[in-house]
Every structure is written in C-alpha cells, then in structure tokens.
Design a protein around this motif. Structure first.
Motif, short mmCIF file in Angstrom:
data_model
loop_
_atom_site.label_atom_id
_atom_site.label_comp_id
_atom_site.label_asym_id
_atom_site.label_seq_id
_atom_site.Cartn_x
_atom_site.Cartn_y
_atom_site.Cartn_z
N PHE A 89 47.41 48.98 42.96
CA PHE A 89 48.36 47.87 43.10
C PHE A 89 47.72 46.74 43.88
O PHE A 89 46.79 46.94 44.67
N HIS A 90 48.25 45.52 43.70
CA HIS A 90 47.86 44.39 44.54
C HIS A 90 48.29 44.68 45.98
O HIS A 90 49.42 45.12 46.22
N GLY A 91 47.39 44.41 46.92
CA GLY A 91 47.72 44.67 48.32
C GLY A 91 47.90 46.14 48.60
O GLY A 91 48.88 46.55 49.23
N GLY A 92 46.95 46.95 48.15
CA GLY A 92 47.09 48.40 48.23
C GLY A 92 47.34 48.90 49.64
O GLY A 92 48.20 49.76 49.86
N LEU A 93 46.61 48.38 50.63
CA LEU A 93 46.77 48.87 52.00
C LEU A 93 48.10 48.42 52.59
O LEU A 93 48.74 49.17 53.34
N ASN A 127 43.35 44.08 58.87
CA ASN A 127 42.59 42.90 59.27
C ASN A 127 41.16 42.94 58.72
O ASN A 127 40.62 41.93 58.27
N GLU A 128 40.57 44.14 58.73
CA GLU A 128 39.21 44.28 58.21
C GLU A 128 39.13 43.97 56.72
O GLU A 128 38.08 43.56 56.21
N ARG A 129 40.24 44.15 56.00
CA ARG A 129 40.25 43.92 54.56
C ARG A 129 40.82 42.55 54.19
O ARG A 129 41.16 42.30 53.03
N VAL A 189 55.93 42.99 48.75
CA VAL A 189 54.54 42.97 49.25
C VAL A 189 53.57 42.71 48.11
O VAL A 189 52.62 41.91 48.24
N SER A 190 53.79 43.34 46.96
CA SER A 190 52.92 43.12 45.80
C SER A 190 52.95 41.67 45.35
O SER A 190 51.90 41.08 45.05
N GLY A 197 46.33 36.34 47.01
CA GLY A 197 45.01 36.87 46.72
C GLY A 197 44.53 37.92 47.69
O GLY A 197 43.31 38.11 47.86
N TYR A 198 45.45 38.65 48.34
CA TYR A 198 45.06 39.70 49.27
C TYR A 198 44.72 40.98 48.50
O TYR A 198 45.47 41.43 47.66
N GLN A 199 43.58 41.57 48.78
CA GLN A 199 43.16 42.90 48.32
C GLN A 199 43.55 43.18 46.86
O GLN A 199 44.57 43.81 46.59
N PRO A 200 42.72 42.76 45.91
CA PRO A 200 43.01 43.06 44.50
C PRO A 200 43.00 44.56 44.24
O PRO A 200 42.45 45.34 45.03
#
Length: 428
Positions: A89-93, A127-129, A189-190, A197-200
C-alpha cells in the motif's frame, strides 16, 4: 454555599494547570471543610470506598498485560506482521502504525500507552523513510484512539464500573466501531501518502518462509484478545479474571515462547505497571469522592430533570451530549470525564430510551477525541513531547484525522447497530 465554593475551586484549579486528581481532591475537601452537612470522615470513607470493587482490579491487570507485551517482544512481532500486511500500500509504514494500534487495542487497553509506545517505536523509523515528524506524530496520536474502543480498553472498564453496565457487553460493543475506525483511518493515510508521495508501495515478492514465520509469531500475540472475549462470553472467567489471565499469558509468551524476558525485565515491567495503575486508580478514587458530594446535593437529579424537560427528542439530546463532551474533552482528562459526567448523563440517556451500552460507546468515543484536541489533549502532548514536534505543526497535520473521527462519531451515535450488533448477537 459549600457547593459553589467547591465548584469554583475546581474551575480555578483547572485554569492554574493543577493535575486533575489533585484538583478534584482539593475541591471535594473544600466542600466538606467550608460548610457541608456531612462529617469529614465521610470523605475518607468515600475515597477508600471508591476503590472497593473487584471489577476495578481489571485495570491494573490489563495495564500490566500491556506493559509485559512491550518487554516480551510481542509488540515488535505485531509490528512485523503489520508491515507485512501493508507493504503493498501507499505509505506502508504509516499504515502499519494504524494497524499496530488496532492489534494493540486488544492488548494494552490504554490509548496514552499505545501513543507513547508507537511514538518511541515507529516515529523514528517513519522519519528515516521520509515522513515529516509532524505527520508521523499525527498518525500515531490519531490511531491510538482505536485502543479506546477495542477491548479490553481501560475506558470501557471504568464506564462499566461507574454506571453499572455489563463490561462484557461493552467489550463487544467496541469491536465494530474500532475496526471501522481503523479501516477508514488507513484509507485516509493512503490518500494523504499517495497525494504527497510518501513511501510508494513495495512490489517485491515475499517468500513463503517469511510469511509463515512472521504470521506465526504475530498470531501467538493476537490470540490474547480472542482468549479474553471468548472466556468472558462462555463464562470461564469474569473481566477481572480475564485481566489476570492476560498477564499470565504475556508472561508465559515472553519467558518461554519468545524467550526475551528475564527476571530483571519482569521487575522493571512490574514497576512500570504499578506506576501507571496508581495514576489511573488515584483519579478514580478522588473522582468517586467528588461524584458522591454531587449526589448528596442532588445535582445529577437536577441536571437529569432539566435536560429531559428541555430536550424534545433523543436526537437533540445526543447532539447536545456530543457537543458538551467534545468541548470538555479539550480541557479535562478522559477518565475524569467518565467518572464525573457519565453518571450525570447516563440517566438522561436512559429516559430517552437510549441503550446504556450504546451510550457508553458514544461517551468513550467523545472522551477519546478530546485527547488529541487542543489546548490540553493528553495524547497530543504525550506524542509531541516524545517526538519533539511543536504543537502548532501537530495541529495542522491532525486536522484531517480529527474531521474523520467526527464523522465516525456521528455514525456511531446515529447508527446504534454498529455498537449493538455483536453484543445482541452473542449475549442474546
């Protein structure tokens, strides 16, 4: 005169930022000291009597179970399972953050504990991602509210004790609203992550071995809520005994299954549990004394008569109750609202024919939303203090989640079957 002085003292102490427990105690003491007809010894008796309930033992038991989960490695394994489920999913974390709160809702029982844990565990990884800290904090704080309704939420136990409502029915009543909140929050969130564009999504395949190992480790932890609810339903144990079983289960898993707990960590977890339990039970103790003097002065009865005569329908009452609780939630701690206000509003709800279990979920949902609402939201400040986020930045990021929670509150309020479906199905 005594009532006026006590209520004014309470209001002034709130404005001065006095902790809620001490504000309630000092205002109650002022009532007895200034001119109440009741002797001061009744205050001491009421404070002690406020904790003389076997059902209240469920609170330290479930708090201890949640703390033991953190020390035993269960939390990390649940996070691995959540990440495995959301990696595509988009924004997995960020979605894992929401899903972990849903898993932990059946384990920790406290939204503040859940927010603090996720703020320490997940926000640095987010934050790291590439997630902004303010957004990570908003997701963490908002998703922790799921814990308030997923059994065995501490608020469910407190509400059931104060208003003589079946705790088992309340546990089941919170399941559907909690899961619906989790699903809608993951969708939000997704949407935000896709737009920013956070975490594809991650497209690489997961090996069968990884699926089996991660799922097996997570299922061991997820068996606990099933044990708690199932045991209560079939009559094997009461909610209080279920709390003791949860502690024993967490301890056995930590010592003999995952083998991550040692005698030293058991001692640390027990100390942490003790301090957390004292905070909650002290508020219940002094709030019980405060509620008793309100009862002596016939204030609940007066409010009941006033509201029932001025409200024309159950819909009007529910709207007024939601507005009142949302506003008060901005300033007061959730357990204090439950103990002081629920005995005032629950009888009015009953007069309008509102199911006590349904009204309990509405009440708890309102109190939970207040914890992320400025100016004094407890979960908001807990999360921001751990992550170092400035409150104005947090508020900007939490607004979409707050709007979603209000929509969910209206659904829970005006679609009673969302809360009553499981209790009616299982207990009837």
């Amino acid at each position: 005169m005594a009532v006026t002085v006590a209520l004014c003292a309470l209001f002034v102490l709130f404005l001065l930022g006095t902790p809620i427990a001490f504000a309630l105690f000092l205002s109650t003491f002022a009532y007895f000291a200034i001119g109440a007809d009741q002797p001061i010894t009744l205050l001491i008796q009421r404070l002690a009597g406020g904790l003389e309930s076997v059902s209240l033992l469920a609170i330290p038991f479930f708090i201890m179970a949640g703390v033991f989960m953190n020390y035993s490695g269960i939390t990390v394994r649940l996070l691995n399972l959540a990440e495995l489920c959301t990696r595509r999913f988009h924004g997995g974390l960020a979605q894992s953050n929401v899903l972990l709160s849903t898993f932990m809702g059946g384990l920790s029982g406290s939204n503040i504990a859940d927010a603090a844990m996720n703020a320490k565990l997940l926000v640095p990884q987010m934050n790291e991602r590439g997630y902004p800290t303010a957004f990570s904090s908003a997701v963490t704080a908002s998703s922790s509210l799921i814990t308030a309704t997923i059994p065995p939420g501490i608020a469910l136990i407190v509400y059931g004790y104060v208003n003589n409502v079946s705790i088992g029915r309340l546990f089941l009543a919170g399941v559907v609203p909690g899961l619906l909140m989790a699903i809608t929050m993951m969708a939000l969130v997704s949407f935000i992550c896709r737009r920013r564009g956070y975490q594809p999504p991650r497209r690489e395949r997961v090996s069968k071995h990884e699926w089996i190992s991660v799922t097996r480790a997570g299922v061991i932890a997820l068996a606990l809520p099933v044990l708690v609810i199932g045991g209560i339903r079939i009559g094997v144990f009461t909610p209080t005994e279920a709390g003791a079983m949860a502690v024993a289960y967490a301890l056995i898993v930590g010592l003999f299954v995952y083998r991550e707990m040692r005698p030293s960590s058991v001692a640390l977890a027990t100390r942490e549990s003790l301090l957390s339990s004292v905070n909650v039970l002290f508020i219940i103790c002094v709030a019980s004394g405060f509620a008793r003097f309100l009862t002596w002065e016939q204030i609940p009865q007066t409010i009941t008569t006033l509201l029932s005569s001025s409200m024309s329908s159950a819909v009007a009452f529910l709207l007024l109750a939601n507005v009142l609780l949302l506003v008060l939630g901005m300033f007061l701690e959730g357990n204090a609202i439950l103990i002081v206000l629920s005995p005032l509003l629950a009888p009015v709800a009953a007069q309008f024919g509102i199911d006590p279990v349904h009204f309990g979920i509405i009440f708890i949902f309102n109190a939970a939303i207040g914890t992320i609402t400025p100016p004094l939201g407890t979960v908001m400040f807990t999360t921001c203090s751990i992550t170092g986020t400035r409150v104005p930045a947090f508020i900007r990021e939490v607004l979409p989640f707050w709007a979603l929670l209000i929509v969910m509150l209206l659904l829970v309020t005006f679609v009673p079957q969302l809360s009553l479906l499981l209790p009616d199905l299982i207990f009837n």
